[in-house]
Scaffold this motif. Structure first.
Motif, short mmCIF file in Angstrom:
data_model
loop_
_atom_site.label_atom_id
_atom_site.label_comp_id
_atom_site.label_asym_id
_atom_site.label_seq_id
_atom_site.Cartn_x
_atom_site.Cartn_y
_atom_site.Cartn_z
N LEU A 5 0.83 -1.21 0.00
CA LEU A 5 0.00 0.00 0.00
C LEU A 5 0.86 1.25 0.00
O LEU A 5 0.52 2.25 -0.64
CB LEU A 5 -0.95 -0.03 1.19
CG LEU A 5 -1.98 -1.16 1.15
CD1 LEU A 5 -2.78 -1.19 2.45
CD2 LEU A 5 -2.89 -1.04 -0.06
N LEU A 6 1.98 1.20 0.69
CA LEU A 6 2.90 2.34 0.68
C LEU A 6 3.47 2.55 -0.72
O LEU A 6 3.56 3.68 -1.22
CB LEU A 6 4.03 2.11 1.70
CG LEU A 6 5.00 3.24 1.93
CD1 LEU A 6 4.27 4.50 2.40
CD2 LEU A 6 6.03 2.83 2.96
N THR A 7 3.83 1.48 -1.38
CA THR A 7 4.34 1.57 -2.75
C THR A 7 3.25 2.06 -3.71
O THR A 7 3.52 2.88 -4.60
CB THR A 7 4.91 0.22 -3.21
OG1 THR A 7 5.98 -0.15 -2.32
CG2 THR A 7 5.46 0.28 -4.63
N LEU A 8 2.02 1.60 -3.52
CA LEU A 8 0.91 2.07 -4.34
C LEU A 8 0.71 3.57 -4.17
O LEU A 8 0.55 4.29 -5.16
CB LEU A 8 -0.38 1.31 -3.98
CG LEU A 8 -1.65 1.76 -4.70
CD1 LEU A 8 -1.54 1.58 -6.21
CD2 LEU A 8 -2.86 0.99 -4.15
N ALA A 9 0.75 4.05 -2.94
CA ALA A 9 0.59 5.49 -2.70
C ALA A 9 1.72 6.28 -3.35
O ALA A 9 1.49 7.30 -4.01
CB ALA A 9 0.54 5.77 -1.20
N GLY A 10 2.95 5.80 -3.19
CA GLY A 10 4.10 6.48 -3.80
C GLY A 10 4.03 6.47 -5.32
O GLY A 10 4.35 7.46 -5.98
N SER A 11 3.60 5.35 -5.89
CA SER A 11 3.47 5.25 -7.34
C SER A 11 2.39 6.18 -7.87
O SER A 11 2.53 6.77 -8.94
CB SER A 11 3.15 3.81 -7.75
OG SER A 11 4.21 2.96 -7.41
N THR A 12 1.32 6.31 -7.11
CA THR A 12 0.24 7.22 -7.51
C THR A 12 0.74 8.65 -7.53
O THR A 12 0.50 9.39 -8.51
CB THR A 12 -0.97 7.08 -6.56
OG1 THR A 12 -1.40 5.71 -6.56
CG2 THR A 12 -2.12 7.98 -6.99
N ILE A 13 1.47 9.05 -6.50
CA ILE A 13 2.02 10.41 -6.46
C ILE A 13 3.01 10.62 -7.59
O ILE A 13 2.99 11.65 -8.27
CB ILE A 13 2.69 10.70 -5.08
CG1 ILE A 13 1.62 10.78 -3.99
CG2 ILE A 13 3.53 11.96 -5.12
CD1 ILE A 13 0.58 11.88 -4.18
N ALA A 14 3.87 9.65 -7.84
CA ALA A 14 4.85 9.77 -8.93
C ALA A 14 4.14 9.93 -10.28
O ALA A 14 4.57 10.74 -11.13
CB ALA A 14 5.78 8.56 -8.95
N THR A 15 3.07 9.18 -10.47
CA THR A 15 2.31 9.29 -11.72
C THR A 15 1.67 10.66 -11.85
O THR A 15 1.73 11.29 -12.92
CB THR A 15 1.25 8.18 -11.78
OG1 THR A 15 1.90 6.91 -11.73
CG2 THR A 15 0.41 8.29 -13.05
N LEU A 16 1.08 11.14 -10.78
CA LEU A 16 0.45 12.47 -10.82
C LEU A 16 1.49 13.55 -11.09
O LEU A 16 1.22 14.50 -11.86
CB LEU A 16 -0.30 12.74 -9.50
CG LEU A 16 -1.52 11.86 -9.24
CD1 LEU A 16 -2.08 12.14 -7.84
CD2 LEU A 16 -2.57 12.05 -10.31
N ARG A 17 2.64 13.43 -10.49
CA ARG A 17 3.71 14.42 -10.73
C ARG A 17 4.17 14.38 -12.18
O ARG A 17 4.45 15.43 -12.78
CB ARG A 17 4.88 14.17 -9.79
CG ARG A 17 4.62 14.65 -8.38
CD ARG A 17 5.83 14.44 -7.51
NE ARG A 17 5.60 15.03 -6.20
CZ ARG A 17 6.12 14.60 -5.07
NH1 ARG A 17 6.94 13.55 -5.08
NH2 ARG A 17 5.87 15.20 -3.94
N SER A 18 4.29 13.19 -12.74
CA SER A 18 4.77 13.10 -14.13
C SER A 18 3.74 13.69 -15.10
O SER A 18 4.12 14.28 -16.12
CB SER A 18 5.10 11.65 -14.51
OG SER A 18 3.95 10.88 -14.65
N ARG A 19 2.48 13.56 -14.77
CA ARG A 19 1.43 14.16 -15.60
C ARG A 19 1.46 15.70 -15.53
O ARG A 19 1.18 16.36 -16.50
CB ARG A 19 0.05 13.71 -15.17
CG ARG A 19 -0.32 12.37 -15.69
CD ARG A 19 -1.80 12.11 -15.46
NE ARG A 19 -2.01 10.70 -15.34
CZ ARG A 19 -2.78 10.12 -14.46
NH1 ARG A 19 -3.47 10.83 -13.60
NH2 ARG A 19 -2.90 8.81 -14.44
N ALA A 20 1.79 16.21 -14.35
CA ALA A 20 1.77 17.66 -14.13
C ALA A 20 2.98 18.33 -14.74
O ALA A 20 2.94 19.53 -15.05
CB ALA A 20 1.70 17.97 -12.64
N GLY A 21 4.06 17.61 -14.87
CA GLY A 21 5.30 18.26 -15.28
C GLY A 21 5.74 17.88 -16.61
O GLY A 21 6.40 18.31 -17.39
#
Length: 129
Positions: free
Chosen positions: A113-129
């Protein structure tokens, strides 16, 4: 999982806020609070929301293919996230539930679940930048 209670979305938002600041203990603590309040099914709902957030709108038809190069050599939690997100993309709740249960039985659900949360944030960041 289209009819989730508002609390599930609030919990997912709390997980993402904690992950955004890099507070892994708070991510795990939020999931622990969800399990205390709503059981593993509540935590599953939050995880399903994270997968939805990561992927955004996915086609209604199943059969989505996601590419995870080198996934077979990855750590358990990384493989789990790839498979869980694939289950979401294919609207395959039985597989998502089976993965969730297996990680819990293996004692590795918090890491997943920690990895899922981190992966979700990384994906959102890559979309924003």
């Amino acid at each position: 999982m289209t009819d989730l209670p508002q609390q599930t979305f609030d919990d997912a938002a709390a997980v993402l806020r904690s992950a955004l600041t890099g507070d892994g203990d708070a991510v795990v603590g939020t999931f622990d609070a969800v399990v205390d309040r709503a059981g593993l099914s509540g935590a599953y709902g939050v995880a399903w929301c994270l997968a939805a957030t990561m992927l955004g709108d996915v086609p209604a038809a199943s059969g989505a293919a996601l590419d995870f190069p080198g996934i077979d050599q990855a750590e358990y939690d990384t493989r789990w996230v790839a498979r869980f997100v694939s289950a979401y993309a294919n609207r395959d709740e039985p597989t998502g539930e089976a993965l969730f249960g297996a990680a819990a039985a293996d004692g590795l659900l918090p890491d997943c679940l920690l990895t899922l949360a981190g992966s979700t944030i990384a994906t959102l960041r890559s979309r924003a930048g």
